[in-house]
Design an enzyme around this catalytic site. Structure first.
Site, mmCIF file in Angstrom:
data_model
loop_
_atom_site.group_PDB
_atom_site.id
_atom_site.type_symbol
_atom_site.label_atom_id
_atom_site.label_comp_id
_atom_site.label_asym_id
_atom_site.label_seq_id
_atom_site.Cartn_x
_atom_site.Cartn_y
_atom_site.Cartn_z
ATOM 1 N N ASP A 1 32.416 -47.271 41.334
ATOM 2 C CA ASP A 1 32.780 -46.505 42.538
ATOM 3 C C ASP A 1 32.522 -45.009 42.411
ATOM 4 O OD1 ASP A 1 35.041 -46.523 40.602
ATOM 5 O OD2 ASP A 1 35.930 -45.184 42.091
ATOM 6 N N ASP B 1 38.550 -49.533 37.401
ATOM 7 C CA ASP B 1 39.358 -48.852 38.420
ATOM 8 C C ASP B 1 38.576 -48.635 39.719
ATOM 9 O OD1 ASP B 1 41.265 -48.706 36.422
ATOM 10 O OD2 ASP B 1 40.953 -46.574 36.012
ATOM 11 N N ASP C 1 32.612 -51.628 36.406
ATOM 12 C CA ASP C 1 33.668 -50.673 36.132
ATOM 13 C C ASP C 1 34.987 -51.392 36.446
ATOM 14 O OD1 ASP C 1 35.144 -48.166 36.074
ATOM 15 O OD2 ASP C 1 35.036 -48.211 38.275
HETATM 16 MG MG LIG Z 1 36.134 -46.529 38.846
#
Ligand SMILES: [Mg+2]
Length: 203
Positions: free
Chosen positions: A160, A37, A35
């Protein structure tokens, strides 16, 4: 010696156990996906970054936006990417950002140190496949699978957000990224979970 089954792991992996040397390519997944961000950089690019992005000269791992906000990969990310490349592991980006153009632009501008003291490299050159658009990550991984032909159980994913564990229904192994971001310790943790599921033990 028989191993105790934990709640979420089968008593023994589908293909049985296999013992390989730590440098054997079989000890690693064929594909590692990230991923963006809060996995590779510590912000949401769609809300925290205001274009245009600029790079102060040939400074490494740093861009600056219109308001002076820095954008950098977490400190150990460049060497993790270099290791994956050295091991010839396919690297993918899987992001559901609502600013896909800006994310691609950032990856294209961000300079990282080269592995062999040669020319610096643009971050984007590490990514063999990039799926960057809003929506469920199931779609991102189906596209990655369709484009690469790599089986889902050969994919390790760092992200995350808890909701993205849904990709495990495909057979992908996901490592949740804490607020400290992706670092070498986490890379090893993800790797060890992936190996455990595949019945891979190191000699
Ligand atoms: Mg993320």
């Amino acid at each position: 010696m028989p191993r105790k089954a934990t709640r979420n792991e089968p008593a023994s992996p589908p293909g049985g156990y296999k013992t390989v040397s730590p440098e054997d390519p079989d000890a690693f997944p064929l594909l590692v996906a990230f991923d963006l961000d809060y996995t590779l950089w510590d912000l949401w690019i769609d809300t925290h970054i205001v274009p245009p992005l600029k790079r102060p000269g040939d400074v490494l791992n740093k861009l600056v936006d219109r308001r002076g906000q820095d954008l950098s990969f977490y400190r150990e990310v460049p060497s993790i990417l270099a290791e994956l490349k050295r091991r010839r592991i396919h690297i993918a980006a899987a992001s559901r950002t609502s600013a896909p153009e800006l994310a691609r632009e950032a990856l294209g501008m961000l300079l990282l140190p080269s592995e062999d003291e040669g020319e610096h490299v643009r971050a984007v050159t590490y990514f063999n496949t990039m799926e960057i658009y809003p929506g469920s990550k199931l779609r991102h991984f189906k596209e990655i699978h369709r484009k690469t032909g790599i089986p889902y159980d050969q994919m390790l994913f760092f992200d995350d957000e808890h909701r993205n564990f849904e990709v495990e229904s495909l057979g992908v192994t996901m490592q949740l990224v804490p607020s400290s971001g992706t670092d070498k310790k986490l890379w090893n943790q993800g790797l060890s979970t992936w190996r455990k599921r595949r019945g891979i033990q190191l000699m």
